[in-house]
Motif scaffolding. Structure first.
Motif, mmCIF file in Angstrom:
data_model
loop_
_atom_site.group_PDB
_atom_site.id
_atom_site.type_symbol
_atom_site.label_atom_id
_atom_site.label_comp_id
_atom_site.label_asym_id
_atom_site.label_seq_id
_atom_site.Cartn_x
_atom_site.Cartn_y
_atom_site.Cartn_z
ATOM 1 N N CYS A 104 5.182 -1.187 3.996
ATOM 2 C CA CYS A 104 5.463 -0.251 5.115
ATOM 3 C C CYS A 104 4.478 1.068 5.396
ATOM 4 C CB CYS A 104 7.222 0.066 4.961
ATOM 5 S SG CYS A 104 7.882 1.685 5.999
ATOM 6 N N PHE A 105 4.027 0.693 3.901
ATOM 7 C CA PHE A 105 3.217 1.915 3.596
ATOM 8 C C PHE A 105 1.965 1.674 4.145
ATOM 9 C CE2 PHE A 105 -0.848 3.751 0.899
ATOM 10 C CZ PHE A 105 -0.739 5.150 1.750
ATOM 11 N N LEU A 106 1.529 0.916 4.355
ATOM 12 C CA LEU A 106 0.483 0.677 4.805
ATOM 13 C C LEU A 106 0.116 0.664 6.098
ATOM 14 C CD1 LEU A 106 -0.901 -2.651 2.550
ATOM 15 C CD2 LEU A 106 -2.215 -0.146 3.121
ATOM 16 N N LEU A 107 1.178 -0.055 7.177
ATOM 17 C CA LEU A 107 1.784 0.589 8.311
ATOM 18 C C LEU A 107 1.409 1.627 9.264
ATOM 19 C CD1 LEU A 107 3.932 -2.651 9.005
ATOM 20 C CD2 LEU A 107 1.481 -2.447 9.605
ATOM 21 N N ALA A 108 2.542 3.131 8.080
ATOM 22 C CA ALA A 108 2.800 4.074 8.701
ATOM 23 C C ALA A 108 1.705 5.375 7.959
ATOM 24 C CB ALA A 108 3.794 4.538 7.790
ATOM 25 N N LYS A 132 -4.550 3.462 0.782
ATOM 26 C CA LYS A 132 -4.033 2.128 0.960
ATOM 27 C C LYS A 132 -5.000 1.097 -0.370
ATOM 28 C CE LYS A 132 -5.363 4.598 5.364
ATOM 29 N NZ LYS A 132 -6.358 3.764 6.754
ATOM 30 N N THR A 133 -6.389 1.456 -0.401
ATOM 31 C CA THR A 133 -6.824 0.429 -1.818
ATOM 32 C C THR A 133 -5.497 0.254 -2.664
ATOM 33 O OG1 THR A 133 -9.224 1.041 -0.851
ATOM 34 C CG2 THR A 133 -8.261 -0.395 -3.202
ATOM 35 N N GLU A 134 -5.102 1.023 -3.623
ATOM 36 C CA GLU A 134 -3.639 1.151 -4.408
ATOM 37 C C GLU A 134 -1.987 -0.204 -3.658
ATOM 38 O OE1 GLU A 134 -0.650 3.864 -6.638
ATOM 39 O OE2 GLU A 134 -2.037 4.935 -5.860
ATOM 40 N N ALA A 135 -2.372 0.290 -2.620
ATOM 41 C CA ALA A 135 -1.550 -0.333 -2.084
ATOM 42 C C ALA A 135 -1.454 -1.518 -2.117
ATOM 43 C CB ALA A 135 -1.136 0.628 -0.704
#
Length: 180
Positions: free
Chosen positions: A131-135, A144-147
């Motif tokens: 969800c984080f990466l999409l939003a 982004k790398t951490e996620a």
């Protein structure tokens, strides 16, 4: 014939002026923390010619936690819209002390993403990181790398629990760039 052209020009000119004044009025309301008025004005302008300023204003409202509209997911949505609209027409303007340029959009995107990655870290689930990466397409590379790392790590650990060739194959197909 000439008077029709003058009237048409005047109507177009006043519509542009009223649009600019609504956005200016919305940022003025935001500046004095009148979130209800600002939100209403920004929503009235959000679809008007891909308005990056209105989307940015809504992102600020949803990002701040001193109002009843605080919602990080909505802040992420509107800062992404602002960035997309900004790419289309690149207005560089200042409204009531709020700069609207690529730097301010990316700074707001990073602020929103930082809070959302902390929320995802508390949940620590594949769905939260997805969800984080999409939003947050405009968040910085490190977040982004951490996620991506945590999402892949969780998927890999699930894969080890199954310990089947089919699950390993699916993991490799789903995440071909993964470090795992």
């Amino acid at each position: 014939m000439c008077s029709k052209k003058i009237i048409l020009f005047w109507l177009l000119f006043t519509s542009v002026i009223s649009k600019a004044s609504k956005i200016e009025e919305a940022f003025e309301a935001l500046k004095i923390y009148d979130y209800f008025k600002a939100k209403k004005l920004f929503y009235s302008q959000i679809n008007q010619a891909c308005n990056s300023a209105a989307a940015y204003g809504l992102a600020v409202i949803y990002y701040r936690n001193d109002n009843p509209f605080h919602q990080l997911d909505s802040a992420a949505k509107y800062i992404s819209l602002s960035g997309n609209y900004f790419k289309l027409n690149r207005p560089k303007e200042i409204y009531a002390g709020f700069n609207l340029d690529s730097l301010s959009i990316f700074a707001m995107a990073d602020s929103v993403a930082f809070k959302l990655i902390n929320k995802a870290n508390k949940t620590h689930s594949v769905a939260a990181y997805e969800c984080f990466l999409l939003a947050n397409p405009y968040s910085n590379f490190q977040l982004k790398t951490e996620a991506l790392y945590f999402r892949d790590e969780l998927c890999y650990k699930q894969n080890l629990m199954y310990n089947k060739s089919d699950s390993t194959r699916l993991f490799i197909l789903r995440f071909p760039e993964s470090n795992f």
